[in-house]
Design an enzyme around this catalytic site. Structure first.
Site, PDB file in Angstrom:
ATOM      1  N   THR A 193       0.204  38.185 -39.409  1.00  0.00           N
ATOM      2  CA  THR A 193       0.283  39.216 -38.388  1.00  0.00           C
ATOM      3  C   THR A 193       1.523  40.032 -38.623  1.00  0.00           C
ATOM      4  OG1 THR A 193      -0.904  37.948 -36.736  1.00  0.00           O
ATOM      5  CG2 THR A 193       0.488  39.694 -35.941  1.00  0.00           C
ATOM      6  N   ASN A 403      -0.536  28.142 -48.360  1.00  0.00           N
ATOM      7  CA  ASN A 403      -1.836  28.345 -47.729  1.00  0.00           C
ATOM      8  C   ASN A 403      -2.871  27.278 -48.009  1.00  0.00           C
ATOM      9  OD1 ASN A 403      -1.648  30.901 -46.241  1.00  0.00           O
ATOM     10  ND2 ASN A 403      -0.967  31.643 -48.239  1.00  0.00           N
TER      11      ASN A 403
END
Lengths: 408, 408
Positions: A193, A403
Site C-alpha cells: 500500500t 514474500n
C-alpha cells in the site's frame, strides 16, 4: 518499521511545519506491537483537498469514500490507521470507516465528508471500531508531533520514514509543501500500500489543486513500480490550508501557478522515488528513460513494460547489461516499436543501436555503472518525440524471502 | 539439457512415428557443447502447415518469415537451431535464415517458402551461416532419429525432454498426432523461447488446420505464463502429412473434425503444461480457474493477472493461502469485477465468498493442498458465464538464482 533498513534508504529530511496543519499520533493497538499506529492530522477551517486513488476495482471502503468525498473539495481532518487495511471486509469495514468519520466530525463540528480516512495492513479483518474510537480519543489528547513521528506512524513494513518538502513563490509570497508517504514494502499476508499526504499553506482553488495533483501523479506515482502489483488501498491526498496568505491560485493563469505546480510535482517525484527505494529486497534504484516514442503515454507504457519485466529486473540484480531482455520487454509492451530502429544503453553508454549490437561496444563503463546503486537504462525507439522516465528497483532474493518464506 | 531436473518433470512418453515425417539430428556446433543442436525434419510431399507466433513486435527473422510463409499452407521441411536465437541481428540474421531455406529447398527441389526455420539461444549474434550449412549437410546424411532425440535437440535450458501424443477417429480412420516442445527455461543472456511442433498423419485442409491450431492456442499456449515475459521467437507449428488416408477434413462439418480438433487441443494443452512444469525455479504447478466472468476472454485476462502476479506466485511458493493477494490481482486486471461478489478458493475449499472471508473457513485442507506439487486456485467473479483456466508456476529463489546470479 522493520529492522533491516533498505540499502537505498534516505535520511528523513528537515520538514517545515505547515500553518493550519497539526499532526498527532496515538496507539490504537491494531496489532500487538509497541508503537503508535494511528495518525490524526487536524486541518484549519477552509482547507481544500485533492486526491488520486488506486485504479484497483477491488478497492477498500476508505478509497471508495475518499474518492467520493474529495469531490466536495473541503477537508478538516485526516486519520491514518496502520496495521489493518480494512480491505475486503464488506459492510462491516465500511461501518468502521463511517464511525471514524462521525467521531471526528462531531469533535470538529464539521460535515463527515470533510474527514478523510486511510488504512493499511492486514486484509480481510474489519477494522475494530472500539480500538479506532479509543485511538482517536487518545490522539485528540496528545501533544502535536513532528513530521518524522507521523511518517513513522503511517508506516507498516517500511524500513525507513519518508518525507519531502519544497517551496514556491506565489504572487510574491513563499508557500511551503511538506509531505510524508509510506510504501511499498509488503509483508504476507498483507498487500502493498502506498499512502501519501502532501500538506501546503498555499491558498489554492480545489479544482486547481486537483489538476496539479493529477498531472503530477501521471509523471511521478504513475511512473513507479516495484513488482507490477497494485494495492487495493493506494491513496495520495493533497491538503492546502491557505494560511500562507498568497493570492488564491484560482486558475493556471494566476501568478505563481506554474511554480506551485512544479513544487508539487517535485515533492511527488521525491516521494515516489522514496517508495521505490524501499521496495522489497531492493538493492538498486533503476531509472528507465524512454525517448523516440510516438507519444509520451506510449513512452510511459514501454517504460513500465521494461520496469515490470522480471527478466530485466533480475538482470540488473545480477549487474548484467542484458540489452536483449530490454528488447524483449519493448516488444511485448503492445506499443509501436520497430526492432531495427531500437537503441538501448546503460548509464549513458549505448550497447545496441538501430537494432544491432554495437561493433565497438565498450562494456567496461557499463559494467562499472551496473555495480552502483543508481542504475539508468536508456531506450530510444527512434519513432517520434514521445518521452517518459519510469522508476523501479531490481528483483532479488530479498523479494522472494519477504514474500514467500513467510508462512501465515 | 541442464543438470538439475525440474521437480515437476514428466517422463518422455512413447511417441508414435508419423507416416511422412522423418526427424534427424546433427551437431552444428552453435555453442561449444558436446551435443546435437540442429534438428531437421523432412516432410512428405503434400504436407500442409499451420502456425501461431509470438506477438512480440521485436520478433526474430525466423518468426517474420514463418508467419509470412505459413500462409501458403505447404511444408516440406523444418529446421530448428539450438544455441543461437538469431534475434536482434538485423539483415545478417535474415540472410542466415534465407540461406538455410535455400539449401534445404535445393535439396528437396521445393519452393523455399516450404522450409520452416526456428532458432533459440543467445541473441544479438547472427546465426553462423557456415555452421548451419555444415550442420544441415550432416543431418541429411544422418540416420532418422526418434522423437525423444529430436525433443532433446531442440532444447536449450530445458531440464527434461517434452513430448505428447493423441489419436482421433476421422471418417473411420485412426489419425495420430505426435508433438515435441521446448521452453521455457531461460538463461542469461538468452531469452525464454517456446518452440513447439505438432506432426500428424491426418489429411486436413490447411485452412482448417490453422483454425484448429488457432483455437487450441487460445485455450492452451495463450493460457500459460511463467513470468509474464514474452519471447521474441515463440513459435508453434502443426504439420499434417495426410498419410493416414482419412477423408480430407475440408470443413468443420466433415466427419471427425470435432474429434481431430479435440485431439489437437489435448496435445497443445499437454505441451503447454510441460513448458510450465519446466519453468525456471518452478516447485509447484498452479492452475487458476476463473468462473463467473462477463466473457471467456475476460476470464482469461483475470486468470493471467493472477498467474502473473509476483505476490500471488511467491505466496504459493510459501504455501500460504493468501486470498487477499488474489483479490488484489483480480482488481488490477482491468476487467469487470465486483469486490462484494468475489469468491476465492484453494484446492476446492472456499476461503472467501462474496467479498468476505468465510466465518467457518477450514484452513486445514487448504494447508494440506498447498503443500502438494499441483495447486489449484478457484476464483468466481459472480458476474456472468465466462470461464477460463490458466496455468503457471510459483516464483522461487530458483528463478532469481537462474536469472540474476549469472554474470555475462
Amino acid at each position: 518499521m522493520s529492522d533491516a533498513v533498505s540499502p537505498l534508504a534516505v535520511p528523513f529530511p528537515p520538514l517545515p511545519a505547515i500553518a493550519g496543519v497539526t499532526p498527532r499520533v496515538a496507539r490504537a493497538g491494531y496489532k500487538d506491537w509497541g508503537r503508535c499506529d494511528l495518525t490524526y492530522v487536524e486541518l484549519a477551517e477552509g482547507t481544500v483537498v485533492a486526491g488520486v486513488f488506486t485504479r484497483n476495482v477491488c478497492c477498500s471502503s476508505e478509497v471508495e469514500l475518499g474518492r467520493q468525498n474529495v469531490a466536495q473539495g473541503q477537508a478538516r481532518a485526516l486519520v491514518v490507521n496502520a496495521g489493518n487495511s480494512n480491505a475486503f471486509t464488506g459492510y462491516r469495514g465500511r461501518e468502521a470507516v463511517e464511525a471514524i468519520m462521525a467521531q471526528v466530525s462531531a469533535h470538529l463540528a464539521c460535515p463527515a465528508e470533510q474527514v478523510f480516512v486511510s488504512s493499511t495492513g492486514v486484509i480481510g479483518v474489519p477494522l475494530p471500531k472500539d480500538k479506532a474510537r479509543a485511538g482517536i480519543e487518545a490522539a485528540l489528547l496528545a501533544e502535536p508531533c513532528n513530521w518524522e513521528d507521523a511518517a513513522q506512524t503511517i508506516g507498516t513494513t517500511d524500513t525507513f520514514a519518508k518525507g519531502a518538502t519544497a517551496t514556491a513563490m506565489v504572487g510574491g509570497v513563499k508557500v511551503t509543501l511538506s509531505a510524508i508517504i509510506k510504501g511499498s514494502g509488503m509483508i504476507a499476508p498483507d498487500m502493498a500500500t502506498m499512502l501519501g499526504y502532501i500538506f501546503t499553506d498555499a491558498a489554492v482553488d480545489p479544482a486547481i489543486l486537483q489538476q496539479c495533483l493529477s498531472q503530477a501523479n501521471l509523471r511521478t506515482f504513475s511512473c513507479i513500480t516495484v513488482d507490477s502489483d497494485t494495492s487495493t488501498s493506494d491513496t495520495v491526498l493533497a491538503f492546502a490550508t491557505g494560511k500562507a496568505g498568497n493570492p488564491v491560485l484560482a486558475s493556471f493563469d494566476s501568478a505563481g501557478a506554474d511554480a506551485f505546480a512544479a513544487a508539487l510535482e517535485q515533492v511527488c517525484r521525491e516521494l515516489a522515488h522514496l517508495v521505490v527505494k524501499d521496495g522489497e529486497g531492493a538493492q538498486k534504484f533503476i531509472a528507465v528513460s524512454v525517448t523516440g516514442a510516438v507519444s509520451d503515454e506510449s513512452a510511459r507504457k514501454v517504460g513500465l513494460a521494461i520496469a515490470n519485466s522480471p527478466l530485466v529486473k533480475t538482470a540488473i540484480a545480477g549487474e548484467d547489461a542484458n540489452w536483449g531482455r530490454v528488447v524483449m520487454a519493448v516488444g511485448k509492451a503492445g506499443e509501436p516499436a520497430d526492432r531495427d530502429r531500437l537503441s538501448i544503453g546503460f548509464g549513458g553508454t549505448w550497447a545496441a543501436r538501430e537494432g544491432q549490437p554495437l561493433a565497438d561496444y565498450d562494456e567496461a563503463p557499463v559494467a562499472a555503472h551496473l555495480r552502483g546503486r543508481e542504475i539508468s537504462i536508456e531506450v530510444d525507439l527512434g519513432l517520434g518525440e514521445g518521452r517518459a522516465t519510469v522508476w523501479t528497483c531490481d528483483l532479488t532474493h530479498g523479494y522472494i524471502s519477504i514474500n514467500a518464506d513467510y508462512r501465515s
